[in-house]
Design a protein around this motif. Structure first.
Motif, PDB file in Angstrom:
ATOM      1  N   ASP A 216       0.847  -1.194   0.000  1.00  0.00           N
ATOM      2  CA  ASP A 216       0.000   0.000   0.000  1.00  0.00           C
ATOM      3  C   ASP A 216       0.885   1.247   0.000  1.00  0.00           C
ATOM      4  O   ASP A 216       1.517   1.571   1.010  1.00  0.00           O
ATOM      5  CB  ASP A 216      -0.892   0.004   1.241  1.00  0.00           C
ATOM      6  CG  ASP A 216      -1.915   1.131   1.218  1.00  0.00           C
ATOM      7  OD1 ASP A 216      -1.737   2.077   0.420  1.00  0.00           O
ATOM      8  OD2 ASP A 216      -2.876   1.074   2.004  1.00  0.00           O
ATOM      9  N   PRO A 217       0.959   1.980  -1.128  1.00  0.00           N
ATOM     10  CA  PRO A 217       1.848   3.146  -1.208  1.00  0.00           C
ATOM     11  C   PRO A 217       1.471   4.282  -0.266  1.00  0.00           C
ATOM     12  O   PRO A 217       2.259   5.198  -0.060  1.00  0.00           O
ATOM     13  CB  PRO A 217       1.730   3.578  -2.677  1.00  0.00           C
ATOM     14  CG  PRO A 217       0.413   3.040  -3.127  1.00  0.00           C
ATOM     15  CD  PRO A 217       0.233   1.751  -2.387  1.00  0.00           C
ATOM     16  N   MET A 218       0.274   4.222   0.301  1.00  0.00           N
ATOM     17  CA  MET A 218      -0.090   5.238   1.282  1.00  0.00           C
ATOM     18  C   MET A 218       0.605   4.992   2.617  1.00  0.00           C
ATOM     19  O   MET A 218       0.692   5.885   3.461  1.00  0.00           O
ATOM     20  CB  MET A 218      -1.608   5.267   1.479  1.00  0.00           C
ATOM     21  CG  MET A 218      -2.375   5.719   0.250  1.00  0.00           C
ATOM     22  SD  MET A 218      -1.851   7.357  -0.341  1.00  0.00           S
ATOM     23  CE  MET A 218      -2.278   8.380   1.059  1.00  0.00           C
ATOM     24  N   TRP A 219       1.117   3.759   2.806  1.00  0.00           N
ATOM     25  CA  TRP A 219       1.785   3.412   4.055  1.00  0.00           C
ATOM     26  C   TRP A 219       3.289   3.207   3.882  1.00  0.00           C
ATOM     27  O   TRP A 219       4.067   3.515   4.779  1.00  0.00           O
ATOM     28  CB  TRP A 219       1.171   2.137   4.646  1.00  0.00           C
ATOM     29  CG  TRP A 219      -0.196   2.339   5.189  1.00  0.00           C
ATOM     30  CD1 TRP A 219      -1.379   2.043   4.569  1.00  0.00           C
ATOM     31  CD2 TRP A 219      -0.542   2.910   6.451  1.00  0.00           C
ATOM     32  NE1 TRP A 219      -2.439   2.388   5.361  1.00  0.00           N
ATOM     33  CE2 TRP A 219      -1.953   2.924   6.535  1.00  0.00           C
ATOM     34  CE3 TRP A 219       0.193   3.402   7.524  1.00  0.00           C
ATOM     35  CZ2 TRP A 219      -2.633   3.415   7.632  1.00  0.00           C
ATOM     36  CZ3 TRP A 219      -0.483   3.890   8.632  1.00  0.00           C
ATOM     37  CH2 TRP A 219      -1.876   3.897   8.682  1.00  0.00           C
ATOM     38  N   PHE A 220       3.659   2.680   2.736  1.00  0.00           N
ATOM     39  CA  PHE A 220       5.073   2.348   2.538  1.00  0.00           C
ATOM     40  C   PHE A 220       5.479   2.578   1.088  1.00  0.00           C
ATOM     41  O   PHE A 220       4.740   2.235   0.164  1.00  0.00           O
ATOM     42  CB  PHE A 220       5.335   0.885   2.911  1.00  0.00           C
ATOM     43  CG  PHE A 220       6.747   0.436   2.634  1.00  0.00           C
ATOM     44  CD1 PHE A 220       7.788   0.828   3.461  1.00  0.00           C
ATOM     45  CD2 PHE A 220       7.034  -0.362   1.536  1.00  0.00           C
ATOM     46  CE1 PHE A 220       9.097   0.429   3.201  1.00  0.00           C
ATOM     47  CE2 PHE A 220       8.338  -0.776   1.270  1.00  0.00           C
ATOM     48  CZ  PHE A 220       9.373  -0.371   2.106  1.00  0.00           C
ATOM     49  N   LYS A 221       6.668   3.154   0.910  1.00  0.00           N
ATOM     50  CA  LYS A 221       7.182   3.358  -0.444  1.00  0.00           C
ATOM     51  C   LYS A 221       8.704   3.440  -0.398  1.00  0.00           C
ATOM     52  O   LYS A 221       9.277   4.068   0.499  1.00  0.00           O
ATOM     53  CB  LYS A 221       6.623   4.639  -1.059  1.00  0.00           C
ATOM     54  CG  LYS A 221       7.001   4.825  -2.527  1.00  0.00           C
ATOM     55  CD  LYS A 221       6.315   6.040  -3.104  1.00  0.00           C
ATOM     56  CE  LYS A 221       6.673   6.239  -4.575  1.00  0.00           C
ATOM     57  NZ  LYS A 221       6.144   5.161  -5.427  1.00  0.00           N
ATOM     58  N   ILE A 222       9.344   2.777  -1.354  1.00  0.00           N
ATOM     59  CA  ILE A 222      10.789   2.907  -1.523  1.00  0.00           C
ATOM     60  C   ILE A 222      11.029   4.106  -2.438  1.00  0.00           C
ATOM     61  O   ILE A 222      10.615   4.103  -3.598  1.00  0.00           O
ATOM     62  CB  ILE A 222      11.399   1.635  -2.135  1.00  0.00           C
ATOM     63  CG1 ILE A 222      11.180   0.437  -1.196  1.00  0.00           C
ATOM     64  CG2 ILE A 222      12.889   1.835  -2.406  1.00  0.00           C
ATOM     65  CD1 ILE A 222      11.614  -0.893  -1.796  1.00  0.00           C
ATOM     66  N   ILE A 223      11.670   5.135  -1.910  1.00  0.00           N
ATOM     67  CA  ILE A 223      11.896   6.355  -2.686  1.00  0.00           C
ATOM     68  C   ILE A 223      13.032   6.169  -3.683  1.00  0.00           C
ATOM     69  O   ILE A 223      12.950   6.596  -4.831  1.00  0.00           O
ATOM     70  CB  ILE A 223      12.207   7.540  -1.757  1.00  0.00           C
ATOM     71  CG1 ILE A 223      11.032   7.785  -0.806  1.00  0.00           C
ATOM     72  CG2 ILE A 223      12.506   8.799  -2.565  1.00  0.00           C
ATOM     73  CD1 ILE A 223       9.736   8.136  -1.492  1.00  0.00           C
TER      74      ILE A 223
END
Length: 239
Positions: A216-223
């Motif tokens: 879920d990109p609202m909670w976790f994202k690799i920048i």
């Protein structure tokens, strides 16, 4: 920021005031102040003049070497030869914004160039050799590291980690991630079940992210992947 600090430290070693340095290279006091504050970066001819007056190599000022080597006239030919290669007029370097870990993070689509530039605390130079892939829409940037959780991985408190959003980290490589709205630099391990393990140099700071949260990109994202780290002095305040 390493570049800004090296200008200031080299100037002080030469016992020059900001005004005196500006007079020697033909720029104003305010320009020298902005360079030493990291708010501006010099053009190629100004960078060359700085190195010559301060009697250090251009590579030293750019943070490519820690060797306090004296200025070499051959650098002039190298810079002039590559004058049209980059916005810095230097073939092998990029001008990148540097932000702090306290910059608000967007975990959805990520932070674009305009956003990062808006939040930039300073600007620095990054050697192109550190970058495997470049994307104009997701260019590299630097972040000040706050905390000692990654010191064992040679990413100490107060250093600047340079992140390339165009490069995805392989398992075990360090990356800048956003988790629950917070920036963090960790070693990233993507597990077979879709969960993600974030490993720090100190095990007590490791994190396990369940698959449903990691997806879920609202909670976790690799920048992006951390491609270079420069050790520098920590700013007096991040606020």
């Amino acid at each position: 920021m390493l570049f800004a600090e090296r200008i200031r430290e080299s100037r002080e070693k030469n016992k020059l005031s900001q005004t005196e340095l500006g007079e020697k290279i033909g720029v104003s006091l305010s320009t020298i102040t902005r360079w030493e504050n990291g708010k501006r970066t010099p053009r190629s001819e100004e960078l060359l003049a700085l190195a010559k007056v301060l009697n250090v190599s251009v590579a030293y000022l750019l943070g490519e070497t820690d060797s306090f080597a004296p200025f070499d006239n051959e650098e002039k030919a190298d810079i002039n030869k590559n004058a049209k290669a980059t916005p810095l007029n230097l073939k092998d370097y990029l001008r990148v914004p540097v932000i702090t870990m306290r910059t608000p993070a967007c975990a959805g689509e990520g932070n674009g160039l305009d956003y990062v530039e808006l939040e930039a605390e300073e600007w620095d130079f990054l050697g192109k050799k550190s970058i495997a892939t470049y994307d104009d829409m997701r260019p590299p940037f630097g972040v000040y590291v706050e905390g000692d959780s990654m010191e064992e991985m040679d990413i100490p408190d107060g250093s600047v980690a340079y992140v390339n959003p165009a490069e995805e980290p392989r398992n075990g490589e360090c990356a800048l991630v956003v988790y629950r709205g917070q920036w963090s630099i960790k070693g990233v391990f993507i597990n077979k079940d879709g969960s993600v393990t974030l490993r720090a140099g100190k095990p007590q700071y490791n994190l396990e992210i369940p698959a449903d949260v990691a997806e879920d990109p609202m909670w976790f994202k690799i920048i992006g992947k951390v491609v270079e780290v420069k050790t520098t002095k920590k700013p007096k305040s991040f606020w």
